[in-house]
Design a protein around this motif. Structure first.
Motif, mmCIF file in Angstrom:
data_model
loop_
_atom_site.group_PDB
_atom_site.id
_atom_site.type_symbol
_atom_site.label_atom_id
_atom_site.label_comp_id
_atom_site.label_asym_id
_atom_site.label_seq_id
_atom_site.Cartn_x
_atom_site.Cartn_y
_atom_site.Cartn_z
ATOM 1 N N GLN A 58 39.852 53.659 40.946
ATOM 2 C CA GLN A 58 40.934 54.649 40.920
ATOM 3 C C GLN A 58 40.481 55.886 40.161
ATOM 4 O O GLN A 58 40.352 55.864 38.946
ATOM 5 C CB GLN A 58 42.195 54.054 40.301
ATOM 6 C CG GLN A 58 42.909 53.140 41.282
ATOM 7 C CD GLN A 58 43.500 51.915 40.634
ATOM 8 O OE1 GLN A 58 43.175 51.572 39.504
ATOM 9 N NE2 GLN A 58 44.369 51.245 41.357
ATOM 10 N N SER A 89 38.759 58.332 46.037
ATOM 11 C CA SER A 89 38.771 56.993 45.446
ATOM 12 C C SER A 89 37.349 56.479 45.287
ATOM 13 O O SER A 89 36.412 56.936 45.951
ATOM 14 C CB SER A 89 39.571 56.027 46.325
ATOM 15 O OG SER A 89 38.807 55.655 47.455
ATOM 16 N N THR A 140 37.197 47.465 38.148
ATOM 17 C CA THR A 140 38.578 47.826 38.404
ATOM 18 C C THR A 140 39.591 46.972 37.660
ATOM 19 O O THR A 140 39.398 45.779 37.457
ATOM 20 C CB THR A 140 38.889 47.786 39.914
ATOM 21 O OG1 THR A 140 40.214 48.253 40.129
ATOM 22 C CG2 THR A 140 38.747 46.392 40.461
#
Ligand code: MN
Length: 139
Positions: free
Chosen positions: A67, A72, A95
């Motif tokens: 993110q 992205s 992540t």
């Protein structure tokens, strides 16, 4: 600095790791841990810049937050893997909120590995070492 008596000595040429992370605290943590273990880091909080840095510096490994504020991490990874110049550089997705399906998406985008947040230091360093030493090329 972190005392790390169990880490192997760095090889002659320090391995270079590109950290792509837009959270300042995470960036500082990853950077400090890697530097304390003999790695040289390149850093950016933007996906587009990550692609540019990867082309220019050919790091040994890219740690990719998924993110990011611009494109992205998945899109950045797709572009890196579509480019002859950067395709061979291993990309490990890092992540938060490791939901089921996240790892699958990362793999589908071309990520070579996956590290969930919060970071577990021992596992993190083992994964990094595997990839920079080529031991996880097809894992
Ligand atoms: Mn982020």
């Amino acid at each position: 600095m972190v005392d790390a008596p169990s880490s192997p000595p760095p090889s002659a040429a320090p391995k270079r790791i590109l950290i792509v992370e837009d959270n300042e605290l995470n960036m500082r943590l990853l950077n400090d841990v890697l530097e304390a273990h003999g790695y040289v880091t390149l850093r950016t909080d933007q996906g587009e810049t990550a692609i540019d840095l990867a082309r220019r510096h050919r790091p040994d490994l890219i740690l990719m937050d998924l993110q990011l504020p611009d494109i992205s991490g998945l899109e950045a990874t797709r572009r890196l893997k579509a480019d002859e110049a950067t395709r061979a550089i291993p990309v490990v997705a890092v992540t938060a909120f490791a939901m089921s399906g996240d790892e699958r998406k990362a793999r589908d985008a071309g990520c070579d590995g996956y590290i969930p947040k919060p970071i577990m230091l021992k596992q993190f360093l083992e994964t990094v070492e595997q990839f920079v030493s080529g031991g996880a090329a097809s894992a």
